[in-house]
Design an enzyme around this catalytic site. Sequence first.
Site, PDB file in Angstrom:
ATOM      1  N   ASN B 381       6.827  -1.441  -7.256  1.00 46.16           N
ATOM      2  CA  ASN B 381       7.022  -0.087  -7.765  1.00 46.16           C
ATOM      3  C   ASN B 381       7.962  -0.069  -8.964  1.00 46.16           C
ATOM      4  O   ASN B 381       7.517   0.076 -10.105  1.00 46.16           O
ATOM      5  CB  ASN B 381       7.539   0.820  -6.632  1.00 46.16           C
ATOM      6  CG  ASN B 381       7.593   2.279  -7.036  1.00 46.16           C
ATOM      7  OD1 ASN B 381       7.422   2.621  -8.204  1.00 46.16           O
ATOM      8  ND2 ASN B 381       7.839   3.152  -6.087  1.00 46.16           N
ATOM      9  N   ASP B 382       9.248  -0.260  -8.728  1.00 46.83           N
ATOM     10  CA  ASP B 382      10.210  -0.122  -9.829  1.00 46.83           C
ATOM     11  C   ASP B 382       9.941  -1.098 -10.978  1.00 46.83           C
ATOM     12  O   ASP B 382      10.189  -0.768 -12.138  1.00 46.83           O
ATOM     13  CB  ASP B 382      11.640  -0.326  -9.310  1.00 46.83           C
ATOM     14  CG  ASP B 382      12.062   0.805  -8.375  1.00 46.83           C
ATOM     15  OD1 ASP B 382      11.489   1.910  -8.481  1.00 46.83           O
ATOM     16  OD2 ASP B 382      12.953   0.587  -7.537  1.00 46.83           O
ATOM     17  N   VAL B 383       9.424  -2.302 -10.664  1.00 48.50           N
ATOM     18  CA  VAL B 383       9.239  -3.314 -11.715  1.00 48.50           C
ATOM     19  C   VAL B 383       8.040  -3.000 -12.623  1.00 48.50           C
ATOM     20  O   VAL B 383       7.809  -3.701 -13.596  1.00 48.50           O
ATOM     21  CB  VAL B 383       9.094  -4.742 -11.134  1.00 48.50           C
ATOM     22  CG1 VAL B 383      10.351  -5.130 -10.383  1.00 48.50           C
ATOM     23  CG2 VAL B 383       7.858  -4.869 -10.269  1.00 48.50           C
ATOM     24  N   VAL B 384       7.270  -1.942 -12.291  1.00 53.65           N
ATOM     25  CA  VAL B 384       6.162  -1.528 -13.162  1.00 53.65           C
ATOM     26  C   VAL B 384       6.337  -0.077 -13.598  1.00 53.65           C
ATOM     27  O   VAL B 384       5.376   0.579 -13.996  1.00 53.65           O
ATOM     28  CB  VAL B 384       4.786  -1.701 -12.473  1.00 53.65           C
ATOM     29  CG1 VAL B 384       4.486  -3.173 -12.234  1.00 53.65           C
ATOM     30  CG2 VAL B 384       4.718  -0.922 -11.168  1.00 53.65           C
ATOM     31  N   ALA B 422      14.858   2.341  -6.379  1.00 52.02           N
ATOM     32  CA  ALA B 422      15.684   3.066  -7.334  1.00 52.02           C
ATOM     33  C   ALA B 422      15.708   4.568  -7.049  1.00 52.02           C
ATOM     34  O   ALA B 422      16.499   5.293  -7.636  1.00 52.02           O
ATOM     35  CB  ALA B 422      15.202   2.811  -8.756  1.00 52.02           C
TER      36      ALA B 422
END
Lengths: 97, 455
Positions: B381-384, B422
């Site tokens: 999720n957060d890394v994209v 996050a």
Amino acid sequence: MSDAFIQGIVVFVLAAFVGFEVIAKVPRTLHTPLMSGANAISGITIVGAIIVAAVGTGWVAAVLGFFAVTLAMINVVGGFLVTDRMLEMFKKIPGRR
Amino acid sequence: MVELAYLAAGVLFIVGLKGLTSPKTARRGIRIAALGMFLAIVVVVVNLLGLDASYAWGVVVGGVVVGGSIGAFLAIRVRMTEMPQLVAAFNGFGGGASALVAAATVVGANAVLPAETAIVTALSLGIGTVTLTGSFVAFGKLQGLISGRQVFLPGGAATNGVIALAIVVAAGVGVVAESSTAYWVAFGLAAILGVTAVLPIGGADMPVVISLLNSLSGIAAAMAGFIINNQALIVGGALVGAAGMILTIEMAVAMNRSIASILFTQFGGGATAEDIGTKPVNRATADDVAIALAYAESVMIVPGYGLAVAQAQHAVKDLANALEERGIKVTYAIHPVAGRMPGHMNVLLAESDVSYDLLLDLEQANPRFSQTDVVLIVGANDVVNPSAKNDPTSPIYGMPILNVDDAKTTIVIKRSLSPGFAGIDNPLFYEDSTLMYFADAKKALEDALVAINLL
């Protein structure tokens, strides 16, 4: 400071620099085996553990020595075995591209 | 002679680690390092054989047998998805062993030690103990025994600062006044600090925490090496300290956060599942996903922690096999902080026989997304999250991400629309080119495979 202690500091600093140079080149794909391999190497404290266990006197020293040897040995055997197990799985499979 | 043998052991560690710079030589490398360890153990035992203390040898042999058996059991039994926990535990054991060597030194000399030895003993005791208890909290979080969420610590970082200062004072008194009691106070405080320092840190920051504890376990071993004046310990400890520090810095860079902010500050936005999910998304079925994948020419798979949670590494490989049989090029894009430890995703995919040359890291993957037909995101999720690129108000603004929105179509497999670690919404999910497939990762991949085979 004794000569031996200063010599130790020299070795520590040099090893840290060599370590940074070598380990910075480890590819990301191998970072987990690097960590478990580092776990195994930190088990080198087994040498200290064996010394304090062998030269210690009294039951307190014996108990501390026993647990020090045990914990360090978990890392040595477990760390190397699991790292080897992981690295066995990293294969380059030819073709199919 | 004995000292040269210890130095040789240290050199074998370095040569072994050099092997890890390529997957081709890695296995030989770790065996060379193991040889160094074996050499060091043989040397210390042979060197002590002259001692006539049979009960002490009973202690040593007992420890070797018990520790060796536990280590072998853990190494053989652990599942690859559980590697972060195992490494956390090993960090703790290593730190604990070094702390015990220091403790035995204090007991043996009744705290009467030369100044330099006293200082390294205090350092080994303090660092080793923080590593021990901190690692067990990290283990508990990763294993799900303790909440993986961020926990609020009364007084926040200041509390830890006060405890750390108290440890330094107590250890200082121990060194100067040659007081065993002061050493034990420092030991107790260090045990508390390990807990209070790691407990507040959330699950997705674990790659940094584990790397840092790894480094500390090495530094503790090096300090133990100074106590007994042993070069193998000093070299080995310095190497582990360096390795852990490199990984710590790399993880922090990959999150665009300082190590201090990860360790000492709370993080993230306050978005909850209720805040989001009102905006429309393209809901996809297994058939939609199958069609998108089967008629692509190139597919890039982006794995995240959700892949590990769902144990979906074999399911993803089965799906990739089916696509490759259709002549589709399949590669994998791995963000440095995907998962719970450095390299976590790579090990899982290696386990399911994905060739390592298909695993692309951030810099290799990003230029390729624009030529990729379909990106399949599994549990990341957060890394994209494109907010990291284009929303200066976002908590993750500036973090390097995988530019999946450059691809023609993006498929996201996710259990729900809930925010990632996050705590912020992900605009990617609402893009016209994004298909959202809500399901458990493993089941979703299996269902998509069935649908592809029916096409």
